[in-house]
Enzyme design. Sequence first.
Site, PDB file in Angstrom:
ATOM      1  N   HIS A 160       0.841  -1.281   0.012  1.00  0.00           N
ATOM      2  CA  HIS A 160      -0.204  -0.081   0.048  1.00  0.00           C
ATOM      3  C   HIS A 160       0.819   1.309   0.009  1.00  0.00           C
ATOM      4  O   HIS A 160       0.537   2.362  -0.695  1.00  0.00           O
ATOM      5  CB  HIS A 160      -1.023   0.117   1.271  1.00  0.00           C
ATOM      6  CG  HIS A 160      -2.004   0.841   1.006  1.00  0.00           C
ATOM      7  ND1 HIS A 160      -1.973   2.381   1.422  1.00  0.00           N
ATOM      8  CD2 HIS A 160      -3.463   0.573   0.712  1.00  0.00           C
ATOM      9  CE1 HIS A 160      -3.208   2.799   1.315  1.00  0.00           C
ATOM     10  NE2 HIS A 160      -4.196   1.903   0.766  1.00  0.00           N
ATOM     11  N   CYS A 161       2.034   1.095   0.736  1.00  0.00           N
ATOM     12  CA  CYS A 161       2.671   2.328   1.096  1.00  0.00           C
ATOM     13  C   CYS A 161       3.479   2.976  -0.384  1.00  0.00           C
ATOM     14  O   CYS A 161       3.437   4.264  -0.320  1.00  0.00           O
ATOM     15  CB  CYS A 161       3.839   2.177   2.070  1.00  0.00           C
ATOM     16  SG  CYS A 161       3.185   1.623   3.662  1.00  0.00           S
TER      17      CYS A 161
END
Length: 325
Positions: A160-161
Site C-alpha cells: 500500500h505504501c
Amino acid sequence: STKEVAKRLHPEMLIVLESTTYPGTTEEVILPLLQEYGFKVGKDFYLAFSPERVDPGNLIYKTKNTPKVVGGVTEKCTLHAKTLYENVLNAGVFTVSSPKEAEMSKILENTFRIVNIGLINEMAILAKKMGINIWQVIDAAATKPFGFMPFYPGPGVGGHCIPIDPFYLTYKAREFDYHTRIIELAGEINDYMPEYVIERLMDILNENKKCLNGSKILMLGVSYKNDIDDLRESPALKVLELLEKKGAEVKIHDPYIKNFSHKGIEYKTVDLTKELLEESDAVLITTGHKKVDYNFVLENADIVFDTKNITKGLREKYPEKVSLL
C-alpha cells in the site's frame, strides 16, 4: 470510523490517527466531526496524528522498537500522544508542530521510496539495452559510504505504501494548483515494469526458439514482497494477468500462499517438484522468497528469468540458464 469514535467521545480521551493520508486530514476531516459533539480539542479531548511505520518481513524493526513521529492539534494534544507512545514503545518519539507535518513526513518517506525505485527501474531498462549488469552497478555504487543508498529493480511495486500512498499527495496538491510531476513519472515507470518483464520473457523464449503463447510458465512467488503472504497490489498479479492474456499456461509456487482469488478467478499454488521444473518452458522468479530452494530450481529448470537477483551466488554454475532483469 471517526463518527463511530465520536459517539463514544468523553472528556480526556486521546484520539490518534495512524493511517497514511494526505496532509490536512486530521484537522480538516476528523476534527470537525469530533467537535460537532460540543467537545473542545486540547481541553476536553486530545487529537493527534502519528503515522504507522511497518515493514512486513523485517526481522529487526517491529512496532515496539521503531521511532514514532507525533503531531498534535494543540501542544497539549502533542504532549498526551507523546506520553502514550513513550510508555509503550522502546524507541524515541519525535514531535512536530502540527498534524500536517506528521502527515507529510509519512508521505515523504513513501515518496522517497517510489521515486528511487522508479529511478532504479529505469536504470535497469537502460542498462539492459547497453549490455550492463545493473546488479553489479548497484553493488559497486553501494560501496560509497556517503551520498548513496541502494535501491533495487524488480517486476513492479506492491503493498500500500509505495504504489498508492504517494498519490494522496498528488490529489491534495491539486488544491494548490501544483502537479507532483516526479511522483507521477515514478508511478508510470513502476507501473510499466510488469509489461517490461513480459517483453523480456518473450525475448528469452525467442532466443530458445520458443513462443510465449502455449508455453508452460512457472512463476515463483506471487506476494508483493519477499518472505510474506501479502498480495496487496502485488506486481506478480499483473504479470500473471499478462502471461495468461498472451496465452501462456501458468502455474504458481509460493511457500507462503496456498490459494488466492484475483479478479474473480480462483488460483491454487503448486508444490515445487523436479517434474514441474523439467516440464516448464521457463521459470519466472517474481518474488525472492528465501524458503525456495533455488539451487534445486537451477539444477532442474531449462530457462530461469530472475527479476529479483535472488539466484546470486548460485547461477554461476548455470550461466546459460539464468537471465537477470
